[in-house]
Structure formats: C-alpha cells, structure tokens
Design an enzyme around this catalytic site. Structure first.
Site, PDB file in Angstrom:
ATOM      1  N   ASP A 315     -12.522 -26.360  -4.932  1.00 22.58           N
ATOM      2  CA  ASP A 315     -12.989 -25.480  -3.367  1.00 22.58           C
ATOM      3  C   ASP A 315     -13.527 -24.058  -4.396  1.00 22.58           C
ATOM      4  O   ASP A 315     -13.062 -24.593  -5.989  1.00 22.58           O
ATOM      5  CB  ASP A 315     -11.935 -25.228  -3.156  1.00 22.58           C
ATOM      6  CG  ASP A 315     -12.749 -25.002  -1.678  1.00 22.58           C
ATOM      7  OD1 ASP A 315     -13.724 -24.322  -1.705  1.00 22.58           O
ATOM      8  OD2 ASP A 315     -11.530 -24.320  -0.838  1.00 22.58           O
ATOM      9  N   GLU A 514     -10.060 -18.986   7.942  1.00 23.49           N
ATOM     10  CA  GLU A 514      -9.259 -18.997   6.492  1.00 23.49           C
ATOM     11  C   GLU A 514      -8.113 -18.095   6.801  1.00 23.49           C
ATOM     12  O   GLU A 514      -7.929 -17.676   7.703  1.00 23.49           O
ATOM     13  CB  GLU A 514      -9.971 -19.439   5.049  1.00 23.49           C
ATOM     14  CG  GLU A 514     -10.900 -19.965   5.140  1.00 23.49           C
ATOM     15  CD  GLU A 514     -11.819 -20.399   4.039  1.00 23.49           C
ATOM     16  OE1 GLU A 514     -11.146 -20.183   2.483  1.00 23.49           O
ATOM     17  OE2 GLU A 514     -13.156 -20.954   3.638  1.00 23.49           O
TER      18      GLU A 514
HETATM   19  C1  BGC Z   1     -13.460 -23.033   1.786  1.00 26.37           C
HETATM   20  C2  BGC Z   1     -13.904 -24.790   1.320  1.00 26.37           C
HETATM   21  C3  BGC Z   1     -15.544 -24.328   1.766  1.00 26.37           C
HETATM   22  C4  BGC Z   1     -15.581 -23.395   0.634  1.00 26.37           C
HETATM   23  C5  BGC Z   1     -17.362 -23.246   0.561  1.00 26.37           C
HETATM   24  C6  BGC Z   1     -13.736 -22.141   0.475  1.00 26.37           C
HETATM   25  O1  BGC Z   1     -13.384 -20.764   0.518  1.00 26.37           O
HETATM   26  O2  BGC Z   1     -11.754 -23.285   1.293  1.00 26.37           O
HETATM   27  O3  BGC Z   1     -13.280 -24.814   2.750  1.00 26.37           O
HETATM   28  O4  BGC Z   1     -16.278 -25.737   2.104  1.00 26.37           O
HETATM   29  O5  BGC Z   1     -15.263 -22.163   1.097  1.00 26.37           O
HETATM   30  O6  BGC Z   1     -17.408 -21.761   1.472  1.00 26.37           O
END
Ligand code: BGC
Length: 631
Positions: A315, A514
């Site tokens: 990630d 998030e």
């Molecule tokens: C998230 C992921 C996402 C990635 C790319 C991260 O902050 O946890 O789910 O795919 O960013 O945008």
C-alpha cells in the site's frame, strides 16, 4: 479432533516466524489455512515466455518492474531512465494536477506513459492502476455506484458482476488497466473510517460479494472474456485483517490465527478462487507486527498455501512503516513477499537502493526473480504486450460509454436494492406520489453527501456540481411526484407555507475516507441539528420519512423515535432517483419496487447517557423490513 501431540508435531513442522519486532514470537500454521482450487490451469507456454523475457532483462529493468510511482511525481519521460513497471493515480491526483481533467486527458496521458515504457529494448508496457472502488470514481462523468456497504445490504452477486463489468469498461474508456478493488475487509467495528468500503461483518457475505466483483472486473477466469479488452485487473485488498482493528485505520488486529483465517481471509480466498490477479498488503498489523513485513502470511499462507500466483502490491508507502525501513529503502518488505512497492514519491531513490540491495544479495536473487516473474505473469495474462497503445484499444475513447443510460440504470437498480427499511409505522410507506411532499434535511439535495469519499477526490470534498451526471435524492423525488401530478418542495431547513402531506428528511454523515473517518463514537456530530428538525415536524403532526446517508450504522435512537418510517440509504452514489423508486408507488398506484436490502452488519445500540451500551444490537445482522411479507 486434533490431539495435543498432533498439534505439537504440526507446530514443529510449520513453525514460522510472523514478522519483525513485536510479532517475532508469533507462529502461523499455513497448512491449516484454506487452499482454493486454482482459478487458472498451469500454463507452460506462458511460463516459457516469462523465462525468455527474464533472460533478456537487465537488473535495472527487473527492479523497475517492482516499483510503482504516483502520476503526481513521475512524468512519462522519467520512464525512459527509470523503467518502472507501473504507475498509479493516488486518489487526489489526476492528469495535469487537475481533478476535473476530462476523460480525454486521462487517455492522452495513458498513451504517453505507454509510449515511454514500450519504446525501450525488451520493454514491457507500463500498467496504470486507479482506485475505481464504486465505479470509475476518479473520472468526472463516470457512473458512480453505491459504496460497498450498500452493495453488501443488496446481497445480489449478479448485480455485483454487472457493476464490476461496467466499472471495468469505463476504466478501459480512459485507457487504464487496473483497479485497486474490491476491498474484502470484514468490518467488525463501525467506528472504522473504512467501514463503507467493506461489504459487511459476515465473512460469507464478503466472500460472495468480493468474488462477484472480481469476476465482473476481470471477466470469468478460464473463459475468453478473462482480461480481454473490456476488462481490467482487480485487487483484493487489504491482506489481511484490516477489518478487525477495533475501529482504528492502519491499526492492530489482535485476533487469534483461527479468526484471521476464518473471518478476515474469507474474501481473499474467494477472490483468489475467482482468479484475482493482484492482492494489496494491508497497512494494518497483526499481533503488533506490520503486515508489510509478515513473510509467514504474505508468502507462506497467501502465495504458497493459497496458491496465489499473481502479484502482491504494497500500500501507499506502507513499507516505510516497517522497523528499519524508509520510503526509499526497504528490503524486508520485498523479502517478506511484497512484489511491487507502492512508492508514490520516493520511487527514484528506492530504485537506486533496490538495485544496490539486489547486487549485494540483501534481496536474494531468487526472491527478485520470483517477484519479477509474478509481475510479468500478470502483464502477459492481461495481454499487455499485444494490446498496443491505450487509445488504440477497442473501448478507449468511447466517452459515450461513461455513465451511459444503460450504466446509470444499473447504478439506480443498485441504489434500490441497497436501501434497508428499519421502521415503517402504520405503513406510511409506500407513499402515493400524487401528494404534497416536503423534502428536507441537509442531505436532500447533495450529490456530494450521497457519494461520500473516493468520488473525484479522496475525501469526497468536491461540490455536488463536479459529480455529473447525477441526480440528487430530492431531484428523484421531484421527478416521481410531479409526473404523478403531486408537488415536491425542497426546504433544507424544513420550512413550508402550505402544510405537506408528508416530509422526507435526508440527513447523515459528511464525506470522509480512510483514517480521517475514524470516530470515537457513533454519535454523528450533526445529530442535534437533525433531531431538532425532526422534533419540529413531529410536533406539527406531519408524517415523517427519515432517510439516513451514512457509511456505517450511527446513533439513531432519537431520530427513530421521531420518524414514522426510517430508511438506511448508506452512500448510494450518483443515482439518487433510486430512493424515490422504492419510497413511492407507481403513478397508477401499483407497487413497482419493494425494499430488498438487509443489514450487512448489526446496528449497535449507542451508549445510554453517561453509561455503557446496553446489551444486544438495536437491529440484528440481516434485519430489513419489506412491504410485502412473503410467508
Ligand atoms: C489505500 C489503498 C489505495 C491506495 C492507492 C491507500 O491510502 O489504503 O486502499 O488503494 O491508497 O490510492
């Protein structure tokens, strides 16, 4: 039953150290984890092609395949010097740094990245990944579906396959290859800011929904449609345990191995059985050790036991959180089993450092070969070497496909199916459309609030006007009511001059994504204002239908008491008309659509004033009323 002696032998045979530092004494038992049937047969020709490519590639070309940069920090020209294997657009990044860039700009940039990557000797075209998590949601003008929590309520795998296929097609229109979806988190605590990215609390539900979305996005494994020009690569995320961290994003999952296996792994196992080609490691920890460094789970369980032969991506700078690592250097993540490091900004020094680590043997040659092999396998399965520049591919540039009437109709169907009816006193619903309807509450005319996070930008803060085409819940009600000869008036504050027959009050959470959406309690900060509005209508004896927009269950006991009917609408996306479809009878008085949604997670009771939460949920998992009760 396993005896204690058998158990000791098994542990001795499988004793595997889970990770550095905090998790160093954890053991994992890969042979006790599920082993899904391979989605694709072994393919000797494919492996031979990979062998041939590997033989010709330079160390720099190999390392490049293992790094993914963000389009905000890399230009196509950079690829001529740093042959990276993939790029992503972080959720706040778009071509020309313009979140409202047209779909044509996306396609042009995809071509430029392709040309730069395909020009070099033995070059492999670059992959471009995006977070198309409820439709191709970064592209202005794309279809925006309900977020996963609502699709979990709908429990309709065929619908999820359609949604996946439409999303894939719309991603293909702009020339991209890969989406970081689905999230197969099994949410256990709704205080988590990513609750709405989960299909629910039940591992079987998550498995069913996640697998269906993967099939829709990639096409069915083993058929001709698999990763053809109408489909894209999918990602099961996040491996593993992100839904069980006590409501903390990037938190620590302290479950025993059996729970991790039986609950958190369910969606991953189903996605692998459906042929998912990429898996994203979780930011979260298990038993105190960060997943990005967990060799036992990433390599021994996911790759060896479950037979996952695609690529594991880290990630966003997730590797930097490992002890001893920085965003620019992290051999332990690669050695634990991450094949591609997502290094949005630090890709350049990371490239230099990884090359040195490969030379020195800090990243063993065998690990390196395996990681590159996995990337090549995915690229070849996706036909990347045969497809030509993005704009030359069959659906590219067909902008009329974005939010086409057919696609929008499926999104509207998804809204209808996702609504959960929690209360319907004296059968106030379904409403007759030939009526005077007051539409109120600050969510009534807000496409932004309907869509939530991951819509045009990360936190979902774009104004409603930026999300087009779309219909607000109010606009949908107005259309249904006026077509039947009634009248719908919008008044966010709830004022009226002529007494309405009924009030529909739309309220709930403001967008987030998030960790920004983690909350300490399920009491919405705006609750008081909404309750005041409901009290006012209630005191005037006006029948009230409450429609809650939220990414999770919230404290609603006061609102429930003040409403005659109560609907959990989740984050339904851009097609708000789907709400009116179910709230109202058809013009001729017949019932066109019943409620279908059932709670994908139990609705908790909220703590009594000053005290602990009373026992038992307010509504259990699976709850949801119907107009017509089938016996
Ligand atoms: C998230 C992921 C996402 C990635 C790319 C991260 O902050 O946890 O789910 O795919 O960013 O945008």
């Amino acid at each position: 039953m396993k005896t204690a002696a058998m158990r000791c032998t098994m542990i001795a045979a499988s004793l595997t150290v889970a990770g550095a530092a905090a998790g160093a004494d954890l053991v994992v038992h890969p042979q006790e984890w599920p082993r899904p049937a391979p989605a694709l047969p072994a393919d000797a020709r494919l492996e031979a092609r990979i062998d041939a490519l590997l033989e010709r590639m330079t160390p720099a070309e190999k390392i490049g395949q293992l790094i993914q940069a963000n389009i905000g920090s890399i230009t196509p020209d950079d690829l001529r010097h740093y042959p990276l294997g993939s790029v992503l657009n972080g959720a706040d990044f778009a071509p020309g740094n313009d979140k409202l860039a047209s779909p044509g700009e996306w396609l042009k940039l995809a071509d430029r990245f392709y040309e730069a990557s395909a020009g070099a000797p033995h070059a492999l075209p670059v992959l471009w990944a995006t977070d198309a998590v409820h439709g191709d949601n970064n592209i202005p003008g794309a279809t925006i579906f309900p977020h996963n929590i609502g699709l979990g309520a709908a429990r309709d795998p065929a619908l999820l396959r359609r949604i996946g296929a439409i999303t894939a097609l719309e991603v293909r229109v702009t020339g991209l290859d890969w989406t970081f979806a689905p999230s197969v988190a099994v949410v256990r605590d709704a205080r988590w800011g990513r609750t709405y990215e989960s299909y629910g609390e039940n591992p079987r539900l998550v498995a069913e929904c996640g697998a269906a979305l993967v099939e829709g996005l990639q096409g069915r494994a083993g058929t001709r449609e698999f990763l053809d020009a109408a489909h894209v690569l999918a990602t099961a995320k996040h491996f593993i345990g992100d839904g069980g961290t006590g409501g903390h994003d990037e938190g620590d999952n302290t479950a025993a191995e059996a729970e991790l296996r039986d609950v958190d792994a369910a969606g991953h196992v189903a996605a692998i059985a459906a042929g998912v080609q990429t898996v994203m490691a979780s930011f979260s920890s298990w038993q105190g050790a960060k997943m990005h460094g967990n060799r036992a789970l990433l390599t021994e369980v996911l790759k060896q036991r479950m037979g996952f032969d695609g690529l594991v991506i880290g990630d966003w700078d997730g590797h930097a959180q490992l002890p001893g690592c920085t965003s620019a250097s992290c051999a332990p993540a690669v050695n634990a089993g991450i094949d591609v490091l997502m290094a949005p900004e630090s890709w350049r020094p990371l490239f230099v450092n990884m090359l040195a680590q490969a030379n020195s043997g800090e990243i063993p040659a065998a690990r390196l070969e395996d990681a590159v092999r996995r990337v090549l396998r995915v690229k070849l399965r996706a036909h990347l070497t045969e497809e030509g520049p993005p704009s030359s591919r069959p659906y590219a540039g067909h902008f009329e496909l974005l939010a086409s009437p057919v696609h929008r109709a499926v999104a509207r169907q998804a809204v209808r199916e996702s609504l959960v009816l929690l209360k319907n006193e004296r059968e106030l619903l379904p409403l007759k459309p030939r009526a005077r309807v007051l539409v109120t509450g600050d969510g009534a005319d807000s496409v932004q609030r309907q869509c939530g996070g991951w819509t045009i930008d990360w936190q979902g803060r774009q104004p409603s006007e930026a999300i087009r085409p779309a219909e607000s819940i109010y606009a949908g009600i107005r259309a249904a009511v006026t077509a039947a000869g009634g009248r719908a008036d919008l008044s966010p504050g709830g004022e009226f001059s002529v007494r309405p027959d009924v009030a529909i009050v739309v309220f709930g959470e403001r967008p987030y994504a998030e960790g920004a959406g983690d909350v300490a309690s399920l009491v919405d900060p705006d609750e008081r204002r909404d309750v005041t509005l409901l009290e006012r209508l209630h005191a005037q004896g006006i029948p009230v239908v409450a429609v809650l927009l939220s990414g999770r269950p919230l404290s609603i006991e006061a609102e429930l008491a003040l409403s005659d009917s109560f609907v959990a609408a989740w984050l339904p996306g851009a097609e708000g008309g789907g709400v009116a479809d179910v709230l109202f009878r058809a013009r001729d008085g017949t019932l066109a659509h019943d409620f279908r949604g059932r709670l994908p997670l139990a609705w908790p009771r909220t703590p009594a004033a000053g005290g602990a939460a009373p026992a038992g949920p307010l509504f259990p998992y699976g709850y949801g009323l119907r107009y017509i009760v089938k016996r």
